[in-house]
Design a protein around this motif. Structure first.
Motif, PDB file in Angstrom:
ATOM      1  N   VAL A  72       1.553  -1.489   0.321  1.00 21.20           N
ATOM      2  CA  VAL A  72      -0.179  -0.128  -0.289  1.00 21.20           C
ATOM      3  C   VAL A  72       0.748   1.160   0.087  1.00 21.20           C
ATOM      4  O   VAL A  72       0.322   2.171  -0.708  1.00 21.20           O
ATOM      5  CB  VAL A  72      -0.741  -0.342   1.389  1.00 21.20           C
ATOM      6  N   GLY A  73       1.954   1.393   0.315  1.00 18.46           N
ATOM      7  CA  GLY A  73       2.666   2.191   0.923  1.00 18.46           C
ATOM      8  C   GLY A  73       3.504   3.108  -0.552  1.00 18.46           C
ATOM      9  O   GLY A  73       3.706   3.455  -0.899  1.00 18.46           O
ATOM     10  N   VAL A  74       3.911   1.594  -1.345  1.00 18.29           N
ATOM     11  CA  VAL A  74       4.589   1.678  -2.206  1.00 18.29           C
ATOM     12  C   VAL A  74       3.275   2.242  -3.414  1.00 18.29           C
ATOM     13  O   VAL A  74       3.248   3.196  -4.620  1.00 18.29           O
ATOM     14  CB  VAL A  74       5.162   0.655  -3.032  1.00 18.29           C
ATOM     15  N   VAL A  75       2.334   1.836  -3.409  1.00 24.98           N
ATOM     16  CA  VAL A  75       1.009   2.414  -4.101  1.00 24.98           C
ATOM     17  C   VAL A  75       0.712   3.931  -4.182  1.00 24.98           C
ATOM     18  O   VAL A  75       0.583   4.499  -4.903  1.00 24.98           O
ATOM     19  CB  VAL A  75       0.562   1.410  -4.361  1.00 24.98           C
ATOM     20  N   LEU A  76       0.923   4.306  -2.895  1.00 21.78           N
ATOM     21  CA  LEU A  76       0.634   5.721  -2.410  1.00 21.78           C
ATOM     22  C   LEU A  76       1.402   6.784  -2.588  1.00 21.78           C
ATOM     23  O   LEU A  76       1.759   7.347  -3.091  1.00 21.78           O
ATOM     24  CB  LEU A  76       0.433   5.753  -1.272  1.00 21.78           C
ATOM     25  N   LEU A  77       3.275   6.420  -2.850  1.00 20.57           N
ATOM     26  CA  LEU A  77       3.977   6.780  -2.431  1.00 20.57           C
ATOM     27  C   LEU A  77       4.401   7.175  -4.410  1.00 20.57           C
ATOM     28  O   LEU A  77       4.513   7.875  -5.113  1.00 20.57           O
ATOM     29  CB  LEU A  77       5.881   6.029  -2.964  1.00 20.57           C
ATOM     30  N   TYR A  78       3.940   5.626  -5.394  1.00 20.59           N
ATOM     31  CA  TYR A  78       3.555   5.917  -6.838  1.00 20.59           C
ATOM     32  C   TYR A  78       2.966   7.336  -7.226  1.00 20.59           C
ATOM     33  O   TYR A  78       2.696   7.584  -8.231  1.00 20.59           O
ATOM     34  CB  TYR A  78       3.083   4.494  -7.576  1.00 20.59           C
ATOM     35  N   ARG A  79       1.597   6.812  -6.223  1.00 16.39           N
ATOM     36  CA  ARG A  79       0.233   8.178  -6.566  1.00 16.39           C
ATOM     37  C   ARG A  79       0.837   9.449  -6.293  1.00 16.39           C
ATOM     38  O   ARG A  79       0.779   9.694  -6.872  1.00 16.39           O
ATOM     39  CB  ARG A  79      -0.531   7.850  -6.058  1.00 16.39           C
ATOM     40  N   ALA A  80       1.935   9.326  -5.794  1.00 18.29           N
ATOM     41  CA  ALA A  80       2.194  11.336  -4.950  1.00 18.29           C
ATOM     42  C   ALA A  80       3.447  11.558  -6.009  1.00 18.29           C
ATOM     43  O   ALA A  80       3.262  12.722  -6.200  1.00 18.29           O
ATOM     44  CB  ALA A  80       3.229  10.828  -3.863  1.00 18.29           C
ATOM     45  N   ALA A  81       3.898  10.504  -6.310  1.00 16.37           N
ATOM     46  CA  ALA A  81       4.923  11.152  -8.019  1.00 16.37           C
ATOM     47  C   ALA A  81       4.372  11.296  -9.147  1.00 16.37           C
ATOM     48  O   ALA A  81       4.962  12.432  -9.531  1.00 16.37           O
ATOM     49  CB  ALA A  81       5.538   9.493  -8.139  1.00 16.37           C
ATOM     50  N   ARG A  82       2.940  11.104  -9.129  1.00 13.49           N
ATOM     51  CA  ARG A  82       2.098  11.451 -10.120  1.00 13.49           C
ATOM     52  C   ARG A  82       1.420  13.017 -10.502  1.00 13.49           C
ATOM     53  O   ARG A  82       0.657  13.675 -10.641  1.00 13.49           O
ATOM     54  CB  ARG A  82       0.824  10.225 -10.797  1.00 13.49           C
ATOM     55  N   ARG A  83       1.572  12.815  -8.988  1.00 13.52           N
ATOM     56  CA  ARG A  83       0.879  14.066  -8.295  1.00 13.52           C
ATOM     57  C   ARG A  83       1.560  15.474  -8.726  1.00 13.52           C
ATOM     58  O   ARG A  83       2.677  15.414  -8.523  1.00 13.52           O
ATOM     59  CB  ARG A  83       0.310  14.475  -6.553  1.00 13.52           C
ATOM     60  N   PRO A  84       1.323  16.706  -9.727  1.00  6.70           N
ATOM     61  CA  PRO A  84       2.560  17.418  -9.708  1.00  6.70           C
ATOM     62  C   PRO A  84       2.781  18.732  -8.479  1.00  6.70           C
ATOM     63  O   PRO A  84       3.466  19.411  -8.832  1.00  6.70           O
ATOM     64  CB  PRO A  84       1.442  18.359 -10.616  1.00  6.70           C
ATOM     65  N   ASN A  85       1.322  18.723  -8.217  1.00  6.48           N
ATOM     66  CA  ASN A  85       1.585  19.381  -6.697  1.00  6.48           C
ATOM     67  C   ASN A  85       2.752  18.814  -5.323  1.00  6.48           C
ATOM     68  O   ASN A  85       2.283  19.637  -4.157  1.00  6.48           O
ATOM     69  CB  ASN A  85       0.557  20.146  -6.128  1.00  6.48           C
ATOM     70  N   ALA A  86       2.034  17.701  -5.809  1.00  4.12           N
ATOM     71  CA  ALA A  86       3.238  16.884  -4.790  1.00  4.12           C
ATOM     72  C   ALA A  86       4.769  17.441  -4.390  1.00  4.12           C
ATOM     73  O   ALA A  86       5.353  17.706  -4.801  1.00  4.12           O
ATOM     74  CB  ALA A  86       3.504  15.405  -4.742  1.00  4.12           C
ATOM     75  N   ALA A  87       5.189  18.404  -3.156  1.00  6.77           N
ATOM     76  CA  ALA A  87       6.203  18.186  -2.417  1.00  6.77           C
ATOM     77  C   ALA A  87       6.679  16.966  -1.710  1.00  6.77           C
ATOM     78  O   ALA A  87       6.594  15.781  -1.439  1.00  6.77           O
ATOM     79  CB  ALA A  87       5.998  18.887  -1.172  1.00  6.77           C
TER      80      ALA A  87
END
Length: 159
Positions: A72-87
């Motif tokens: 789940v953490g890896v999936v969340l990390l992947y989704r965060a990486a795809r967000r243009p506004n993620a810090a």
């Protein structure tokens, strides 16, 4: 609002990854390498082959749960990486991993060691100072991770 970076996606991913990784450290180091306890060693002492086999199954269930948390953490990390506004920052990632590991120690220690009495850190000693130290390590990891994630302390150039 598009120019504002959001730390929440990376923070959430890193904390969930930290929970999974903390579980793997516990399972690999304490259950397998040091063999000081298994998931149900207080309930099923390793005095018979049947108990050892049952304990191995419960350790497997424990590892499935830690694997799932890591996934789940890896999936969340992947989704965060795809967000243009993620810090993105190494401090936030490392701090979140430590917070997650600390949360794992606190939750697992309170529930399995103290409330359910499934096992103790060093089973042959029963309830001992090691159970308290396990909880204190959780508190220390959460505090250290929070300090690192928030960037408090000695300042470094941006990563």
């Amino acid at each position: 609002m598009s120019g504002i970076l959001d730390p929440r996606p990376l923070a959430t991913a890193s904390v969930v990854l930290g929970v999974g990784m903390g579980g793997f450290v516990d399972g690999i180091v304490l259950h397998q390498i040091l063999q000081v306890h298994n998931m149900v060693s207080a309930r099923l002492p390793p005095e018979s082959l049947v108990n050892v086999e049952a304990a191995m199954v419960w350790d497997g269930v424990f590892h499935v749960v830690t694997w799932a948390a890591t996934g789940v953490g890896v999936v969340l990390l992947y989704r965060a990486a795809r967000r243009p506004n993620a810090a993105w920052s190494a401090r936030l990632l490392i701090g979140g991993l430590l917070v997650g590991w600390g949360l794992f120690n606190l939750i697992e220690g309170i529930i399995n060691h103290h409330l359910l009495g499934l096992h103790h850190v060093v089973e042959r000693l029963g309830p001992s100072i090691y159970d308290v130290l396990f909880l204190l390590s959780g508190v220390a990891l959460v505090i250290a991770g929070g300090i690192i994630a928030r960037g408090k302390g000695r300042k470094h150039p941006p990563v």
